[in-house]
Design an enzyme around this catalytic site. Structure first.
Site, short mmCIF file in Angstrom:
data_model
loop_
_atom_site.label_atom_id
_atom_site.label_comp_id
_atom_site.label_asym_id
_atom_site.label_seq_id
_atom_site.Cartn_x
_atom_site.Cartn_y
_atom_site.Cartn_z
N TYR A 1 0.76 -1.09 -0.01
CA TYR A 1 0.19 0.00 -0.16
C TYR A 1 0.84 1.18 -0.01
O TYR A 1 1.36 1.61 1.03
CB TYR A 1 -0.91 -0.02 1.46
CG TYR A 1 -1.87 1.18 1.26
CD1 TYR A 1 -2.38 1.82 0.17
CD2 TYR A 1 -2.28 1.86 2.53
CE1 TYR A 1 -3.18 2.94 0.36
CE2 TYR A 1 -3.06 2.82 2.60
CZ TYR A 1 -3.42 3.53 1.50
OH TYR A 1 -4.14 4.53 1.79
N ASP B 1 -2.40 -1.39 -4.02
CA ASP B 1 -2.60 -0.06 -4.44
C ASP B 1 -1.14 0.93 -4.39
O ASP B 1 -0.64 1.16 -3.41
CB ASP B 1 -3.46 0.62 -3.17
CG ASP B 1 -3.74 2.19 -3.32
OD1 ASP B 1 -3.28 2.78 -4.59
OD2 ASP B 1 -4.35 2.63 -2.52
#
Length: 253
Positions: free
Chosen positions: A107, A147
């Site tokens: 992330y 992400d």
């Protein structure tokens, strides 16, 4: 073998917005989650997760960031973070080693409004790229997913001209992602669908962005050349709601 990556924007919220049903329907061999916003002991997992081994990397700051991986096969080893104190406080990297590959769930930090966190983001990107290359140097292929907080090219967001200097589409972040791919990694979705437009994985909650598909593709599966031949497909699942992101998948043969 199906791998799924999903920024759930809070696992406790998403458990009530279709995550258990999604797991029951898709039954991925490996499920990587980002932005879990919780520690393991704070989450009561439903029966749908009963067949998985769960591994968590939570941020020091409560209710912030965090990653988790749920896997049917017990990994050989699990590593939390990159081994760099300045980058490991937010629970952003979780690495699982399997017999045939390393899997890195990530992330990536957001550069934030007015790019105020961009200098740190550039340091992070360099450290993450070197971390992936060090894993590959062990002789085992690498898969990373998550992400990445960057839309690489203009095709990867609905309004590139309006966002040229915004977080996630700054010249610096795009160039950094280009450098990552240039070091030997492949964007699997673009490997199969190099010209596909309107393919996004994140939409703002504002302005009916999702309804109008005014989105960004910022969630990825990337692989080293050594395993690219085993990749059979990569997909995006915009019909799956429950978060401002949708799941992305990788199928290995």
């Amino acid at each position: 073998m199906k791998l799924v990556s999903w920024n759930v924007n809070g696992i406790r919220a998403t458990l009530g917005k279709g995550l258990p049903e999604f797991v029951a329907s898709e039954r991925p061999e490996i499920l990587c989650l980002q932005e879990t916003k919780a520690r393991e002991e704070q989450v009561a997992l439903p029966l749908e997760f009963g067949g998985y081994h769960g591994f968590w990397n939570s941020a020091e700051k409560p209710g912030y960031s965090g990653t988790a991986v749920f896997t049917r096969e017990q990994p050989i080893s699990v590593k939390h973070g990159m081994g760099i104190a300045d980058h490991d406080r937010e629970g952003r990297v979780l690495t699982l080693e399997y017999p045939d590959f390393h899997l890195v769930n990530v992330y990536t930090p957001n550069a934030q409004d007015e790019l105020r966190r961009l200098p740190y983001r550039m340091q992070w990107d360099d450290a993450f790229r070197l971390y992936l290359l060090a894993l590959e140097a062990t002789g085992k292929p690498v898969i990373f997913c998550g992400d990445l907080n960057v839309a690489h090219n203009e095709i990867d967001l609905a309004r590139p001209k309006d966002n040229r200097k915004n977080a996630g589409f700054s010249d610096e972040e795009r160039a950094s992602f280009t450098k990552l791919l240039g070091s030997g990694f492949h964007d699997t979705f673009r490997h199969f669908y190099p010209d596909k437009t309107g393919a996004y994985s994140w939409w703002s909650f504002r302005g009916a962005a999702r309804t109008n598909n005014v989105g960004w593709r910022i969630d990825y599966f990337g692989v080293t050349k050594g395993i690219l031949g085993s990749v059979k497909d990569a997909s995006i699942m915009p019909h799956i709601t429950g978060s401002d992101h949708c799941p992305v998948t990788l199928t290995l043969g």
